[in-house]
Write a protein that holds these residues in place. Structure first.
Motif, PDB file in Angstrom:
ATOM      1  N   HIS A 206      -6.363 -17.798 -14.642  1.00 32.56           N
ATOM      2  CA  HIS A 206      -7.902 -17.985 -15.149  1.00 32.56           C
ATOM      3  C   HIS A 206      -8.052 -16.432 -15.724  1.00 32.56           C
TER       4      HIS A 206
ATOM      5  N   LEU B  70      -2.241 -21.723 -11.479  1.00 33.15           N
ATOM      6  CA  LEU B  70      -3.239 -21.566 -12.090  1.00 33.15           C
ATOM      7  C   LEU B  70      -3.373 -20.211 -12.458  1.00 33.15           C
TER       8      LEU B  70
ATOM      9  N   GLN C  54      -6.434 -14.077 -13.360  1.00 27.03           N
ATOM     10  CA  GLN C  54      -6.453 -14.386 -12.189  1.00 27.03           C
ATOM     11  C   GLN C  54      -5.086 -15.431 -12.026  1.00 27.03           C
ATOM     12  N   GLU C  55      -4.137 -15.355 -11.156  1.00 30.92           N
ATOM     13  CA  GLU C  55      -3.022 -16.207 -11.126  1.00 30.92           C
ATOM     14  C   GLU C  55      -3.192 -16.648  -9.489  1.00 30.92           C
ATOM     15  N   LEU C  56      -3.063 -17.949  -9.275  1.00 31.41           N
ATOM     16  CA  LEU C  56      -3.102 -18.580  -7.995  1.00 31.41           C
ATOM     17  C   LEU C  56      -2.092 -19.741  -7.943  1.00 31.41           C
ATOM     18  N   GLU C  57      -1.826 -19.876  -6.776  1.00 33.67           N
ATOM     19  CA  GLU C  57      -0.839 -20.928  -6.528  1.00 33.67           C
ATOM     20  C   GLU C  57      -1.658 -22.200  -6.052  1.00 33.67           C
ATOM     21  N   ILE C  58      -1.373 -23.306  -6.641  1.00 28.01           N
ATOM     22  CA  ILE C  58      -2.342 -24.409  -6.352  1.00 28.01           C
ATOM     23  C   ILE C  58      -1.796 -25.245  -5.391  1.00 28.01           C
TER      24      ILE C  58
END
Lengths: 102, 102
Positions: free
Chosen positions: B5, B3, B90-94
């Protein structure tokens, strides 16, 4: 359409448990009126935190989901493992895009 | 699953134009390999900014989308109406959730 992007921070060592509980929450809300997206994310630079990114048809639909008994029970179970008070998430009005039917 | 954002800030008076260009971008990437979600949002408290929330099968799929000629052309058209340098999103691991097939 309403997007809410928020962060919950767990007590040390409890982030995996918190993530599991939020994955349970995603199942609870998957059939809620107006729920389009409810995904759980982790930031590799902030290991105690778990992110929830939600898209609902309206803010009202989101707010109503918090009144459902099973959701309230889950929130009550989450609170003791939080390491910080939840901060207000970022709220956006979704104009459009792809991946959800708008 | 990945993800991203992020926020883009337009010059004064150009936010609607920026949003329209990003809605065009969402159409371009809707058929890109690995693109699950690409939505455009506005924050009522930050009227010059436009948000993009993306979910891809992998960061690699996202990065590859930036190499597509039509996407590169659109990025080139967006740059002159930006009022600030884009900041890193912002980088996320889903981990999972509902609303997309994981």
């Amino acid at each position: 359409m309403y997007l809410l992007h928020g962060k919950l921070t767990a007590k040390d060592g409890k982030a995996d448990r918190l993530a599991d509980m939020l994955l349970d929450a995603s199942k609870l809300v998957s059939t809620a009126i107006g729920c389009r997206l409810y995904v759980i994310g982790k930031d590799e630079n902030d290991l105690n935190s778990v992110y929830v990114t939600e898209i609902w048809d309206s803010k009202e639909d989101h707010d109503n989901s918090l009144k459902v008994e099973s959701v309230r029970e889950l929130i009550a179970r989450v609170k003791p493992i939080l390491g910080a008070q939840p901060t207000k998430g970022q709220e956006l009005e979704i104009l459009g895009g792809s991946g959800i039917t708008i």
